[in-house]
Design an enzyme around this catalytic site. Structure first.
Site, PDB file in Angstrom:
ATOM      1  N   ASN A  13      -2.020   2.266   0.846  1.00  0.00           N
ATOM      2  CA  ASN A  13      -0.803   1.478   1.067  1.00  0.00           C
ATOM      3  C   ASN A  13      -0.539   1.456   2.571  1.00  0.00           C
ATOM      4  OD1 ASN A  13       1.719   0.362   1.159  1.00  0.00           O
ATOM      5  ND2 ASN A  13       2.739   1.946  -0.066  1.00  0.00           N
ATOM      6  N   TRP A  14      -0.866   0.341   3.195  1.00  0.00           N
ATOM      7  CA  TRP A  14      -0.758   0.254   4.663  1.00  0.00           C
ATOM      8  C   TRP A  14       0.683   0.020   5.124  1.00  0.00           C
ATOM      9  CZ3 TRP A  14      -5.503  -3.295   6.304  1.00  0.00           C
ATOM     10  CH2 TRP A  14      -6.689  -2.691   5.844  1.00  0.00           C
ATOM     11  N   LYS A  15       1.559  -0.251   4.193  1.00  0.00           N
ATOM     12  CA  LYS A  15       2.986  -0.492   4.497  1.00  0.00           C
ATOM     13  C   LYS A  15       3.135  -1.531   5.617  1.00  0.00           C
ATOM     14  CE  LYS A  15       3.907   3.989   2.601  1.00  0.00           C
ATOM     15  NZ  LYS A  15       4.812   5.108   2.442  1.00  0.00           N
ATOM     16  N   HIS A  98       7.843   0.373  -5.756  1.00  0.00           N
ATOM     17  CA  HIS A  98       7.580   1.445  -4.790  1.00  0.00           C
ATOM     18  C   HIS A  98       8.917   2.002  -4.307  1.00  0.00           C
ATOM     19  CE1 HIS A  98       6.505   3.474  -1.063  1.00  0.00           C
ATOM     20  NE2 HIS A  98       5.302   3.615  -1.592  1.00  0.00           N
ATOM     21  N   GLU A 100      10.099   2.731  -1.537  1.00  0.00           N
ATOM     22  CA  GLU A 100      10.729   2.066  -0.382  1.00  0.00           C
ATOM     23  C   GLU A 100      11.382   0.742  -0.794  1.00  0.00           C
ATOM     24  OE1 GLU A 100       7.243   2.432   2.070  1.00  0.00           O
ATOM     25  OE2 GLU A 100       7.591   4.597   2.058  1.00  0.00           O
ATOM     26  N   GLU A 170       5.194   8.836  -8.069  1.00  0.00           N
ATOM     27  CA  GLU A 170       5.414   9.076  -6.646  1.00  0.00           C
ATOM     28  C   GLU A 170       6.807   9.648  -6.430  1.00  0.00           C
ATOM     29  OE1 GLU A 170       2.662   6.696  -4.015  1.00  0.00           O
ATOM     30  OE2 GLU A 170       4.367   5.406  -4.386  1.00  0.00           O
ATOM     31  N   GLY A 176       5.688  10.295   2.546  1.00  0.00           N
ATOM     32  CA  GLY A 176       5.781  10.305   4.004  1.00  0.00           C
ATOM     33  C   GLY A 176       6.434  11.558   4.570  1.00  0.00           C
ATOM     34  N   SER A 216       2.297  12.090   0.277  1.00  0.00           N
ATOM     35  CA  SER A 216       1.739  13.024   1.262  1.00  0.00           C
ATOM     36  C   SER A 216       0.330  13.524   0.924  1.00  0.00           C
ATOM     37  CB  SER A 216       2.700  14.202   1.469  1.00  0.00           C
ATOM     38  OG  SER A 216       3.895  13.728   2.051  1.00  0.00           O
ATOM     39  N   GLY A 237      -0.491   6.625   1.622  1.00  0.00           N
ATOM     40  CA  GLY A 237       0.173   5.855   2.675  1.00  0.00           C
ATOM     41  C   GLY A 237      -0.427   6.211   4.025  1.00  0.00           C
ATOM     42  N   GLY A 238       0.221   7.146   4.728  1.00  0.00           N
ATOM     43  CA  GLY A 238      -0.177   7.515   6.090  1.00  0.00           C
ATOM     44  C   GLY A 238      -1.671   7.738   6.276  1.00  0.00           C
TER      45      GLY A 238
HETATM   46  P1  PGA Z   1       2.376   8.790   2.033  1.00  0.00           P
HETATM   47  O1  PGA Z   1       2.855   7.470   1.226  1.00  0.00           O
HETATM   48  O2  PGA Z   1       0.950   9.070   1.604  1.00  0.00           O
HETATM   49  O3  PGA Z   1       2.485   8.433   3.478  1.00  0.00           O
HETATM   50  O4  PGA Z   1       3.276   9.886   1.616  1.00  0.00           O
HETATM   51  C1  PGA Z   1       2.558   7.318  -0.122  1.00  0.00           C
HETATM   52  C2  PGA Z   1       3.094   6.015  -0.646  1.00  0.00           C
HETATM   53  O5  PGA Z   1       4.033   5.461  -0.073  1.00  0.00           O
HETATM   54  O6  PGA Z   1       2.597   5.516  -1.644  1.00  0.00           O
END
Ligand code: PGA
Length: 261
Positions: A13-15, A98, A100, A170, A176, A216, A237-238
């Site tokens: 997930n590149w956000k 998600h 966010e 999640e 994050g 994470s 994500g990250g």
């Molecule tokens: P993260 O994000 O790996 O940076 O915690 C996960 C996600 O948003 O799916």
């Protein structure tokens, strides 16, 4: 549970990261580093803006694309929105619910439900994200939150459509934050999710559905999450923005299949 029958799924997930030129360079690097693996589905979620150009560059034998977001109506006067019907042919998957989207953009259960149905209507596989906030966790409400989010997200999904759905557990507080959930808590959450799918769609659907974890994940902890009973993959994500880490996690997923045999 017949865990061996289910593919592993690794999602990046590149956000809201990488400009179009950066995304293209990054994909180029990733395609060189990552070997395609039978039974590991690798899904990339770049920003909507980069999707089309990346789709022309993408090695479809190795990767599939996902939309990070879309509006649930197919077309019409909705300034600034993109429908999933418009992304057909470009993406195979779409993230829905998600954390966010739920918490930064206040998406409601109604929006999420409508998006799941809209994706299925267009032949796109929804990746329904569910998870409790820190306060809900502290108040011992995780079970109720997961129950409500799964029930609501899957409302009106038919028993033939459920095969197309992926559920991502999640926990909001783990995204994050560098603080990933305890293996035992993830195991319990996944069991609960499958139990509910069994209640709604029967035992076979619960055995077949892909349930993944996100929050994470990095190259050092990925293996321990892939070992958890009932977990079929990871949403990252990250660490998905680092080609070295992401390709390492994909290898880990592949090795976890070999170990299961
Ligand atoms: P993260 O994000 O790996 O940076 O915690 C996960 C996600 O948003 O799916």
């Amino acid at each position: 549970m017949t865990q061996k029958a289910r593919n592993k799924i690794i999602i990046g997930n590149w956000k809201m990261n990488l400009r179009m030129d950066e995304a293209s360079l990054y994909l180029n690097k990733l395609q060189k580093m990552v070997k395609g693996h039978y039974k590991v589905d690798i899904i990339l979620g770049p920003s909507i803006f980069s999707l089309q150009s990346l789709s022309l560059q993408l090695d479809r034998r190795k990767f599939k694309l996902a939309a990070q977001n879309f509006y649930w109506r197919d077309m019409g006067s909705y300034t600034g929105e993109v429908s999933i019907a418009q992304l057909k042919g470009i993406v195979d998957y779409a993230f829905v619910g998600h954390s966010e989207r739920r918490h930064v953009f206040n998406e409601s259960e109604r929006d999420i439900r409508a998006k799941v149905q809209s994706a299925l209507r267009s032949g796109i596989k929804p990746i329904l994200c569910v998870g409790e906030t820190l306060i809900e966790r502290t108040n011992n409400e995780t079970k109720d939150v997961l129950f409500d989010q799964v029930l609501s997200g899957l409302a009106n999904v038919t028993s033939s459509e459920i095969r197309e759905v992926i559920i991502a557990y999640e926990p909001v507080w783990a995204i994050g934050s560098g603080e990933s959930a305890k293996a035992n808590d993830v195991k319990k959450a996944v069991k609960l999710i499958r139990k509910q799918v069994a209640y709604l769609y029967g035992k076979k659907a619960a055995e077949d559905i892909n349930v993944i974890y996100g929050g994470s994940i990095n190259k050092d902890n990925a293996a321990s999450y892939l070992e958890i009973e009932g977990i079929d993959g990871l949403m990252i994500g990250g660490a998905s923005l680092n080609a070295y880490q992401f390709s390492d996690i994909i290898e880990t997923a592949y090795n976890s299949i070999k170990e299961e045999k």
